[in-house]
Write an enzyme that holds these catalytic residues in place. Structure first.
Site, mmCIF file in Angstrom:
data_model
loop_
_atom_site.group_PDB
_atom_site.id
_atom_site.type_symbol
_atom_site.label_atom_id
_atom_site.label_comp_id
_atom_site.label_asym_id
_atom_site.label_seq_id
_atom_site.Cartn_x
_atom_site.Cartn_y
_atom_site.Cartn_z
ATOM 1 C CE LYS A 112 -4.177 -2.207 1.739
ATOM 2 N NZ LYS A 112 -3.573 -3.538 1.626
HETATM 3 C C1 LIG Z 1 -4.325 -4.889 0.990
HETATM 4 C C2 LIG Z 1 -3.631 -5.795 1.072
HETATM 5 C C3 LIG Z 1 -4.034 -6.989 -0.115
HETATM 6 C C4 LIG Z 1 -5.322 -6.875 -1.018
HETATM 7 O O1 LIG Z 1 -5.056 -5.884 -1.847
HETATM 8 P P1 LIG Z 1 -6.409 -5.569 -2.566
HETATM 9 O O2 LIG Z 1 -6.064 -4.209 -3.461
HETATM 10 O O3 LIG Z 1 -7.282 -4.979 -1.477
HETATM 11 O O4 LIG Z 1 -7.122 -6.469 -3.188
HETATM 12 C C5 LIG Z 1 -3.146 -8.051 -0.064
HETATM 13 N N1 LIG Z 1 -2.145 -8.071 0.716
HETATM 14 C C6 LIG Z 1 -1.520 -7.168 1.508
HETATM 15 C C7 LIG Z 1 -0.418 -7.502 2.300
HETATM 16 C C8 LIG Z 1 -2.677 -6.041 1.800
HETATM 17 O O5 LIG Z 1 -2.009 -5.056 2.508
#
Ligand SMILES: *Cc1c(COP(=O)(O)O)cnc(C)c1O
Length: 468
Positions: A112
């Site tokens: 993120k």
């Molecule tokens: C947020 C997240 C996901 C999922 O991603 P999306 O965009 O919500 O599908 C997968 N792995 C980790 C470690 C995350 O923080």
């Protein structure tokens, strides 16, 4: 570039306004009015570019004239300069066919950061020309909160209030949020569950009076600019593996369908993507939707991959919009039915259309642990539970053996070290860039899970109050 709502009636916005807005006023999500196209020659020209230069090329058509090219480059250089690997998102080869794309080299150890570091700078840049403050509110079960706080800490004209469920995030995750002491960062532990926290945030946005007075804004993955920033690494990885002359498949650990939607966008832009593998844990609404057309809400089962423990995948609506031939009125009707009944049957024709690019897999706790052991024993790579779900799905996928598969490594293993240790016997160390996390002072408020208490707390602290 202009952005339109998936439900057809909210006003179209330019890039600056779409960045500062969350949900569209008609309840829909913003998408680009059309997909920019990259010819094979344009893709070939990306070979050898740095991550930052790739980002500028890929994002420029979406940004339009909201930022000059040099300005966009400067923001990308600043955002990605905070990553601890020169390649920003390095590729690691596991075996003859499988690769990991490491997306966790940012400040808070999860993918993120790739989007939120840039979004924080875009917020500051666009707000600098306006006479207003924003109040970002969000609910987090861990990763989003720490990445958003890191991205917005100390930025001018924006306050952030982040709600987490008291006692239900890991120590590492909580400390990554609560040890950030910048005056514009406000952590709130809610005496309740993550669902309670999320319901409170929704209730605040629905309180039009409060939302208007404090200029509430959101940084969750319904924000278009976040998805845009994630398109970049699909291009960056594919080009390194021989695209456009060789198609590449991606396996994506999926929760809210944001990350994999960015892969879809890359494909629509002309990147030769052989397949997108939507990897889910036992919370498998997306797997059921893609495999059987059954998009119906179940109850959430907590797993060792908590960032994928979701019931409803907000960004799936963006794919449904294209599957409805971009007919906002038709989709608005579909979504009204879904919101009323919590279920949606996807017609066979739409499923077939989606299956040209997407496939999916549901990986349970055993499959996840096996993939972690497998990566450690055969390739010497310690991977986190989310990445393991992606890798297990990659191993099971029925694809042309000539096609390389890139699994998105979405979190650093140290962020989920208890689960990693249980599966592999190895306890990953926290990288030096987050060192001292357990020595630093923490600051957060603990509040009852009532709208009254949260709104009063925010009203006392937010700078954005518009005089009544
Ligand atoms: C947020 C997240 C996901 C999922 O991603 P999306 O965009 O919500 O599908 C997968 N792995 C980790 C470690 C995350 O923080």
């Amino acid at each position: 570039m202009r952005y339109i709502s998936t439900r057809g009636t909210a006003p179209a916005l330019d890039f600056e306004n779409v960045t500062l807005t969350g949900l569209a006023a008609d309840g829909g999500l913003y998408v680009p009015e059309s997909w920019p196209r990259f010819t094979p020659e344009a893709i070939r020209a990306l070979a050898g570019l740095s991550y930052v230069d790739t980002a500028v090329e890929v994002m420029a058509p979406f940004v339009g004239d909201a930022l000059g090219r040099d300005e966009l480059r400067a923001l990308c250089a600043e955002a990605y300069g905070r990553f601890d690997h020169e390649a920003v998102t390095p590729l690691v080869q596991l075996d003859g066919r499988n690769w990991l794309l490491e997306l966790f080299h940012g400040p808070t150890l999860a993918f993120k950061d790739v989007a939120l570091q840039l979004l924080g700078l875009l917020f500051e840049r666009f707000l600098s020309q306006r006479d207003t403050h924003l109040t970002v509110v969000g609910a987090t079960s861990g990763d989003t909160g720490s990445a958003a706080i890191d991205a917005l800490a100390g930025r001018a004209k924006v306050d952030i209030f982040m709600l987490h469920p008291l006692g239900r995030v890991s120590d590492v995750q909580r400390r990554q949020m609560t040890t950030v002491l910048a005056p514009n960062v406000h952590n709130i532990a809610i005496e309740g569950s993550f669902d309670d926290a999320q319901a409170l945030v929704k209730a605040m946005f629905a309180d039009r009076d409060f939302a208007g007075r404090f200029r509430l804004s959101a940084v969750n993955s319904i924000n278009w600019a976040r998805l845009m920033a994630q398109i970049v690494y699909y291009f960056y990885a594919a080009v390194r593996l021989g695209t456009p002359d060789r198609p590449v498949a991606f396996s994506v650990p999926t929760g809210n369908f944001g990350d994999v939607f960015a892969g879809y966008a890359a494909a629509r832009m002309g990147l030769p993507v052989a397949k997108l593998i939507v990897a889910t844990n036992v919370n498998d609404i997306l797997h059921r939707a893609l495999a059987e057309g059954d998009y119906s809400v179940g109850t959430v089962t907590p797993t060792a991959a908590p960032s994928m423990d979701i019931q409803v995948s907000s960004n799936f609506e963006r794919l449904l919009f294209d599957l409805h031939g971009r007919d906002g009125a038709a989709l608005a009707q579909t979504m009204a039915g879904f919101e009323a009944t919590k279920r949606l049957a996807i017609p066979a024709a739409m499923r077939d259309e989606a299956a040209r690019l997407f496939t999916s897999a549901r990986i349970d706790a055993d499959g996840m642990a096996l993939a972690m052991r497998h990566a450690a024993e055969r390739s010497g790579q310690v991977i986190d539970p989310h990445t393991a779900i992606g890798l297990a799905a990659a191993h099971g996928a029925d694809l042309d053996p000539q096609v390389p598969i890139v699994t998105l490594a979405t979190a650093h293993p140290a962020k989920f070290r208890d689960a990693v240790e249980r599966a592999t016997g190895q306890r990953p160390n926290l990288p030096a860039r987050v060192g001292g996390l357990f020595e630093r002072e923490e600051r957060y408020a603990t509040l009852p899970a009532t709208l009254e208490a949260i709104e009063a707390h925010i009203a006392e602290r937010a700078t954005a109050a518009v005089p009544a």
